[in-house]
Design a protein around this motif. Structure first.
Motif, short mmCIF file in Angstrom:
data_model
loop_
_atom_site.label_atom_id
_atom_site.label_comp_id
_atom_site.label_asym_id
_atom_site.label_seq_id
_atom_site.Cartn_x
_atom_site.Cartn_y
_atom_site.Cartn_z
N HIS A 18 -56.89 -39.02 -78.82
CA HIS A 18 -57.24 -38.73 -80.21
C HIS A 18 -56.53 -37.46 -80.69
O HIS A 18 -55.97 -37.44 -81.79
N ARG A 21 -52.80 -38.14 -81.02
CA ARG A 21 -52.57 -39.01 -82.17
C ARG A 21 -52.66 -38.22 -83.48
O ARG A 21 -51.85 -38.39 -84.38
N GLN A 22 -53.66 -37.34 -83.59
CA GLN A 22 -53.81 -36.55 -84.81
C GLN A 22 -52.62 -35.63 -85.03
O GLN A 22 -52.14 -35.48 -86.15
N GLU A 25 -49.69 -37.90 -86.05
CA GLU A 25 -49.88 -38.42 -87.41
C GLU A 25 -49.63 -37.33 -88.45
O GLU A 25 -49.01 -37.57 -89.49
N GLY A 29 -46.65 -37.43 -91.11
CA GLY A 29 -47.02 -37.29 -92.51
C GLY A 29 -46.20 -36.21 -93.21
O GLY A 29 -45.76 -36.38 -94.34
N LYS A 50 -47.72 -43.59 -95.14
CA LYS A 50 -48.68 -42.95 -94.23
C LYS A 50 -49.69 -43.97 -93.72
O LYS A 50 -50.10 -43.92 -92.55
N GLN A 51 -50.10 -44.90 -94.56
CA GLN A 51 -51.04 -45.94 -94.14
C GLN A 51 -50.39 -46.84 -93.09
O GLN A 51 -51.02 -47.23 -92.10
N SER A 54 -50.29 -44.99 -89.83
CA SER A 54 -51.64 -44.95 -89.26
C SER A 54 -51.97 -46.27 -88.56
O SER A 54 -52.55 -46.28 -87.47
N GLY A 55 -51.60 -47.39 -89.17
CA GLY A 55 -51.84 -48.69 -88.55
C GLY A 55 -51.08 -48.86 -87.25
O GLY A 55 -51.61 -49.37 -86.26
N LEU A 57 -50.08 -46.42 -85.28
CA LEU A 57 -50.70 -45.53 -84.30
C LEU A 57 -52.04 -46.07 -83.81
O LEU A 57 -52.39 -45.87 -82.64
N ASP A 58 -52.79 -46.76 -84.67
CA ASP A 58 -54.04 -47.40 -84.24
C ASP A 58 -53.76 -48.40 -83.11
O ASP A 58 -54.44 -48.40 -82.09
N GLN A 61 -52.66 -46.56 -79.94
CA GLN A 61 -53.78 -45.88 -79.31
C GLN A 61 -54.67 -46.87 -78.56
O GLN A 61 -55.10 -46.60 -77.44
#
Length: 97
Positions: A18, A21-22, A25, A29, A50-51, A54-55, A57-58, A61
């Motif tokens: 987590h 990833r943050q 991200e 960004g 950015k969306q 995020s997808g 990276l989801d 992860q």
């Protein structure tokens, strides 16, 4: 009864992923913002970009968490615990990479 893994170990792995990833991200960004600022009207597309990141990276992860969980389960199997390969098979089928 299926092996539930080591909650302390799993928590450490989840927290580490987590955090990484943050950071990633946030960095991506920032790069998107910089790039969009150089392209006329580029700011309109930053939320979508950015969306999308995020997808991606989801998915990554989830794959990493499954792999870490499987490896911890395999270590438990060597020590007399259960061995759980169902998550690995599923992540291979649903993986992005």
């Amino acid at each position: 009864m299926p092996d539930q893994g080591n909650p302390q170990q799993d928590g450490f792995i989840d927290d580490s992923l987590h955090s990484a990833r943050q950071q990633l991200e946030g960095h991506i960004g920032d790069v998107i913002d910089q790039y969009a600022g150089r392209v006329p009207g580029g700011e309109r597309f930053t939320p979508q970009a950015k969306q999308a990141v995020s997808g991606i990276l989801d998915g990554l992860q989830k794959q990493l968490e499954n792999e870490a969980s499987n490896r911890m389960g395999n270590m438990g199997g060597a020590l007399g615990g259960g061995n759980n390969n169902t998550n690995n098979q599923q992540s291979d089928q649903n993986g992005l990479l």
